[in-house]
Design an enzyme around this catalytic site. Structure first.
Site, PDB file in Angstrom:
ATOM      1  N   ASP A   1      -2.912  11.786  -3.561  1.00  0.00           N
ATOM      2  CA  ASP A   1      -2.995  13.208  -3.862  1.00  0.00           C
ATOM      3  C   ASP A   1      -2.991  13.398  -5.379  1.00  0.00           C
ATOM      4  OD1 ASP A   1      -2.614  15.980  -4.138  1.00  0.00           O
ATOM      5  OD2 ASP A   1      -1.419  16.095  -2.309  1.00  0.00           O
TER       6      ASP A   1
ATOM      7  N   GLU B   1       0.852  -1.186   0.000  1.00  0.00           N
ATOM      8  CA  GLU B   1       0.000   0.000   0.000  1.00  0.00           C
ATOM      9  C   GLU B   1       0.888   1.237   0.000  1.00  0.00           C
ATOM     10  OE1 GLU B   1      -3.794   2.196   2.151  1.00  0.00           O
ATOM     11  OE2 GLU B   1      -2.754   0.620   3.256  1.00  0.00           O
TER      12      GLU B   1
ATOM     13  N   LYS C   1     -12.889   8.799   6.895  1.00  0.00           N
ATOM     14  CA  LYS C   1     -13.427  10.143   7.111  1.00  0.00           C
ATOM     15  C   LYS C   1     -13.558  10.902   5.798  1.00  0.00           C
ATOM     16  CE  LYS C   1      -8.935  12.237   8.263  1.00  0.00           C
ATOM     17  NZ  LYS C   1      -8.176  13.017   9.274  1.00  0.00           N
ATOM     18  N   TYR C   2     -12.663  10.607   4.839  1.00  0.00           N
ATOM     19  CA  TYR C   2     -12.733  11.268   3.537  1.00  0.00           C
ATOM     20  C   TYR C   2     -13.945  10.774   2.757  1.00  0.00           C
ATOM     21  CZ  TYR C   2      -7.948  12.468   4.777  1.00  0.00           C
ATOM     22  OH  TYR C   2      -6.832  12.927   5.432  1.00  0.00           O
TER      23      TYR C   2
END
Length: 301
Positions: free
Chosen positions: A97, A22, A166-167
């Site tokens: 990102d 990951e 949470k995103y």
């Protein structure tokens, strides 16, 4: 710290097979869940900051998980330095990102150079699985993956199950779409020229045949040693006729920060990497020592 790999000290490449990796594991909860559910498999996490690394290590200790390893390093270099070709079965990126600005494209984890390195390390039928909420990032990734001509590509809108990150909670509440990209390796990628660094077994101190040196000549200056090899010097400390110089070296984009010492020995000086600096031993560092030695030891009228 048994779960942590120090790339500067470990023997490379690692002897792992069929790894699940990951990139950007954040809190580490996703990786922990995979490792708990698959105790016979080896998992590997890559992060650039100490904060998530320390969080993951703490959780591994508390939950007594010993099938996760992690490293603090840029993913491009982690794959290139640590993993053997055909040793990774799956690469996971959860919400990487997207680096929205075109000027930041070089930082995207799915630029073709990165995908090339991933592909070389993947086994046949191995996968890169990416989840993102940014469609421009999807388009960029598909374009870069297609260029390498080695992946089958699938894009879908997944059903997001509990527990949500949470995103995910925030984005779903905003009505945003989420995409899964699966790149499956079907053959070897086309040949692509990429940035590489070469390790050496030892770094050798350099003798400066002079009765004095002018170390201040390099203070707060940047030098181009050769193409794609730069050094920037910062503060200098002096004690008697001995010096220490803070330096940053960029070698094909691989950054290392360390201290260089300049010490008086009889009628000459020795320039070396400080014994207190831990570095990946590379040809670039050796060239930097030779370069600095010529500058500070050059005779002047």
């Amino acid at each position: 710290m048994q779960n942590y790999i120090d790339y500067r000290k470990t023997q490379k490449p690692l002897e792992f097979e069929n790894l699940v990796v990951e990139i950007g594991f954040g809190s580490g909860d996703f990786l922990i869940k995979l490792a708990k559910e698959n105790r016979n498999e080896i998992f590997f996490g890559i992060e650039k900051s100490w904060i998530p690394v320390n969080k993951l290590l703490k959780k591994c200790g508390l939950k007594k998980i010993n099938n996760i390893y992690c490293i603090r390093l840029d993913a491009y270099w982690a794959f290139q330095l640590l993993f053997r070709d055909n040793s990774v079965k799956k690469i996971i990126m959860n919400y990487p990102d997207p680096w929205f600005k075109k000027s930041h494209a070089e930082r995207r984890l799915t630029r073709r150079e990165n995908l090339y390195v991933y592909a070389k390390k993947l086994i046949n039928d191995g996968e890169v699985k990416i989840r993102t909420d940014d469609y421009s990032f999807v388009e960029f990734t598909l374009q870069e993956a297609s260029f390498l001509n080695c992946f089958s590509i699938n894009v879908s809108n997944p059903t997001i199950n509990e527990p949500l990150t949470k995103y995910e909670k925030r984005w779903l509440s905003m009505g945003k779409n989420i995409w899964d990209i699966v790149l499956k390796k079907e053959k070897e990628p086309i040949t692509l020229k990429i940035n590489e660094i070469k390790e050496v077994s030892e770094l050798y101190p350099v003798r400066i045949s002079a009765d004095r040196v002018d170390v201040e000549l390099v203070a707060y200056k940047e030098f181009k040693i050769e193409e794609a090899l730069y050094i920037k010097c910062f503060s200098i400390w002096k004690k008697g006729q001995d010096y220490a110089v803070e330096v940053l070296l960029s070698e094909n984009g691989f950054l290392q920060s360390f201290m260089v010492t300049v010490k008086k020995k009889n009628d000459y000086f020795i320039i070396d990497v400080s014994k207190f600096s831990e570095v990946l031993k590379t040809e670039g560092i050796q060239k930097a020592l030779n370069f600095l030695a010529k500058i500070i030891g050059k005779e002047r009228s």
